[in-house]
Scaffold this motif. Sequence first.
Motif, PDB file in Angstrom:
ATOM      1  N   THR A  41       1.853   6.805  -6.838  1.00 29.58           N
ATOM      2  CA  THR A  41       0.768   7.582  -7.300  1.00 29.58           C
ATOM      3  C   THR A  41       1.080   8.915  -7.204  1.00 29.58           C
ATOM      4  OG1 THR A  41      -0.816   6.081  -6.712  1.00 29.58           O
ATOM      5  CG2 THR A  41      -1.657   8.269  -6.910  1.00 29.58           C
ATOM      6  N   GLN A  42       1.724   9.329  -5.959  1.00 27.12           N
ATOM      7  CA  GLN A  42       2.375  10.648  -5.631  1.00 27.12           C
ATOM      8  C   GLN A  42       3.297  11.120  -6.683  1.00 27.12           C
ATOM      9  OE1 GLN A  42       3.386  10.597  -1.518  1.00 27.12           O
ATOM     10  NE2 GLN A  42       1.182  10.778  -0.878  1.00 27.12           N
ATOM     11  N   LYS A  78       3.023  14.261  -9.253  1.00 29.11           N
ATOM     12  CA  LYS A  78       4.015  15.123  -9.137  1.00 29.11           C
ATOM     13  C   LYS A  78       4.570  15.391 -10.754  1.00 29.11           C
ATOM     14  CE  LYS A  78       8.363  16.733  -6.800  1.00 29.11           C
ATOM     15  NZ  LYS A  78       8.652  17.655  -7.921  1.00 29.11           N
ATOM     16  N   VAL A  79       4.946  14.408 -11.420  1.00 30.92           N
ATOM     17  CA  VAL A  79       5.157  14.448 -12.725  1.00 30.92           C
ATOM     18  C   VAL A  79       4.232  15.306 -13.722  1.00 30.92           C
ATOM     19  CG1 VAL A  79       5.923  13.265 -14.798  1.00 30.92           C
ATOM     20  CG2 VAL A  79       6.707  12.693 -12.822  1.00 30.92           C
ATOM     21  N   SER A 139     -10.536  12.490  -9.783  1.00 31.97           N
ATOM     22  CA  SER A 139     -10.471  12.279  -8.314  1.00 31.97           C
ATOM     23  C   SER A 139      -9.259  11.308  -8.123  1.00 31.97           C
ATOM     24  CB  SER A 139     -11.599  11.894  -7.744  1.00 31.97           C
ATOM     25  OG  SER A 139     -12.016  10.655  -8.211  1.00 31.97           O
ATOM     26  N   LYS A 140      -9.138  10.568  -8.789  1.00 35.31           N
ATOM     27  CA  LYS A 140      -8.200   9.612  -8.547  1.00 35.31           C
ATOM     28  C   LYS A 140      -7.114   9.425  -9.992  1.00 35.31           C
ATOM     29  CE  LYS A 140      -9.595   6.290  -5.111  1.00 35.31           C
ATOM     30  NZ  LYS A 140      -9.812   4.817  -4.595  1.00 35.31           N
ATOM     31  N   THR A 141      -5.502   9.719  -9.792  1.00 34.55           N
ATOM     32  CA  THR A 141      -4.588   9.554 -10.830  1.00 34.55           C
ATOM     33  C   THR A 141      -4.759   8.179 -11.422  1.00 34.55           C
ATOM     34  OG1 THR A 141      -3.474  11.395  -9.548  1.00 34.55           O
ATOM     35  CG2 THR A 141      -2.542  10.394 -11.626  1.00 34.55           C
ATOM     36  N   ILE A 154       0.924  -1.146   0.007  1.00 38.32           N
ATOM     37  CA  ILE A 154      -0.020   0.085   0.019  1.00 38.32           C
ATOM     38  C   ILE A 154       0.801   1.275  -0.147  1.00 38.32           C
ATOM     39  CG2 ILE A 154      -1.675   1.294   1.401  1.00 38.32           C
ATOM     40  CD1 ILE A 154      -2.967  -1.273   2.151  1.00 38.32           C
ATOM     41  N   GLN A 155       1.966   1.247   0.710  1.00 37.88           N
ATOM     42  CA  GLN A 155       2.676   2.425   0.763  1.00 37.88           C
ATOM     43  C   GLN A 155       3.350   2.528  -0.414  1.00 37.88           C
ATOM     44  OE1 GLN A 155       5.473   1.083   3.952  1.00 37.88           O
ATOM     45  NE2 GLN A 155       4.196   2.427   5.686  1.00 37.88           N
TER      46      GLN A 155
END
Length: 87
Positions: A58-59, A63-64, A77-79, A51-52
């Motif tokens: 995802t983060q 960011k990219v 809502s979700k990338t 999960i981490q």
Amino acid sequence: MCAWCRPQDRRRLRGVAGASFARSVCCAGAFVPPVIFRRLRDLTRYRKRLIQDRTRETQRVEKVLEDASIKLGSSASKTLGKSGAGD
């Protein structure tokens, strides 16, 4: 933790008669859970790590995209979810 387990007390009680007997009675071996519980703990730790890792990726993608001036916040809502996939 009992007095026999602490290193400073063990040094003090080294010369006391009966200290070795009391130490052997008081400080039995450490608790080792059964195999099934150890496996369950391992699976739980593995799931947490997955999960981490997913969150980290995802983060990183967000960011990219933000660095490339692509904003998904208002439309998706979700990338990496269904709304980010464009389906």
